[in-house]
Design an enzyme around this catalytic site. Sequence first.
Site, PDB file in Angstrom:
ATOM      1  N   LYS A 293       0.827  -1.195   0.000  1.00 30.08           N
ATOM      2  CA  LYS A 293       0.000   0.000   0.000  1.00 30.08           C
ATOM      3  C   LYS A 293       0.873   1.261   0.000  1.00 30.08           C
ATOM      4  O   LYS A 293       2.101   1.171   0.014  1.00 30.08           O
ATOM      5  CB  LYS A 293      -0.958  -0.031   1.190  1.00 30.08           C
TER       6      LYS A 293
ATOM      7  N   GLU B 119      -0.779  -1.112  -4.657  1.00 30.40           N
ATOM      8  CA  GLU B 119      -1.770  -0.033  -4.759  1.00 30.40           C
ATOM      9  C   GLU B 119      -1.170   1.151  -5.508  1.00 30.40           C
ATOM     10  O   GLU B 119      -0.020   1.545  -5.255  1.00 30.40           O
ATOM     11  CB  GLU B 119      -2.182   0.386  -3.352  1.00 30.40           C
TER      12      GLU B 119
ATOM     13  N   ASP C 198      -6.707   2.785  -6.586  1.00 32.26           N
ATOM     14  CA  ASP C 198      -7.316   3.343  -5.383  1.00 32.26           C
ATOM     15  C   ASP C 198      -7.825   4.766  -5.608  1.00 32.26           C
ATOM     16  O   ASP C 198      -7.080   5.655  -6.053  1.00 32.26           O
ATOM     17  CB  ASP C 198      -6.295   3.340  -4.241  1.00 32.26           C
TER      18      ASP C 198
END
Length: 280
Positions: free
Chosen positions: A168, A198, A220
């Site tokens: 992430k 991500e 995202d």
Amino acid sequence: MTQIPDLLLEPMVRHALHEDLGAYGDVTTRAVIPEGTRYAARINAREAGVVSGMQIAALAFRLVDPALRVTPRLADGQPCAPGDTLMEIEGSAASILSAERVALNFAGRLSGIATLTAGFVAETRGTKTRITCTRKTTPGLRAAEKLAVLHGGGFNHRYGLSDAILIKDNHIAAAGGIRAALGAATASASHMLKVEIEVDTLEQLSEVLETGGADVVLLDNMSTPDLARAVERVGGRLVTEASGNMRRARVAEVCATGVDYISSGALTHSARTLDLGLDF
């Protein structure tokens, strides 16, 4: 009917029963109900939805009293209408009353998740896109809540931190960038472990594609036009997952971009409890 072994569910149900019964048990039932009183009870739906939690409700009754006769009338994953009977329970009135609230808490909560998930899934009809949950679950209830997503027709994302690599934005920042993070992940991952990363922008996506090593890309908080551009740019080389601000009203337009998955934490953190009741 999708189930997981009772063995895996029993600790959370036991914990809930201990929490409710406390140190002295059901003092109201013990004071009011004559010993040996027997009754038949039903769990009934007060509104329409998708059933989940019947396996867990049955387990709650059996843990309180193995002699209770528990008969499911609607299975987990089936639709229900107002007035439908989901389960019948026969035996000691005291035992039924002592397990009632825990059984209904689980069944109502999980049926709410299954119902919300089914609503999201309905918006994907005619497309390849699948709806999946996240790790935004109630602490201690993840197994049950992810099971409820399956009952609603959705799919499960990774179960926890140990079954997939998901890089992430904070991982990227701490690792020193996308190339560094992907390089380290692919160097350490076994052949059985998927790598997802991500990205927030199309520029980051291009860097991921140039670097290589990812199996899945999480798009995202992108606008719908950017999601469409991202799917086109990926060109089937990676599995695509759209996430962030995924309300039911937006699902159909996101499906039209061609993404493989839409993940939504709302399935588990914002589901309304389905109204169920136990009637003698």
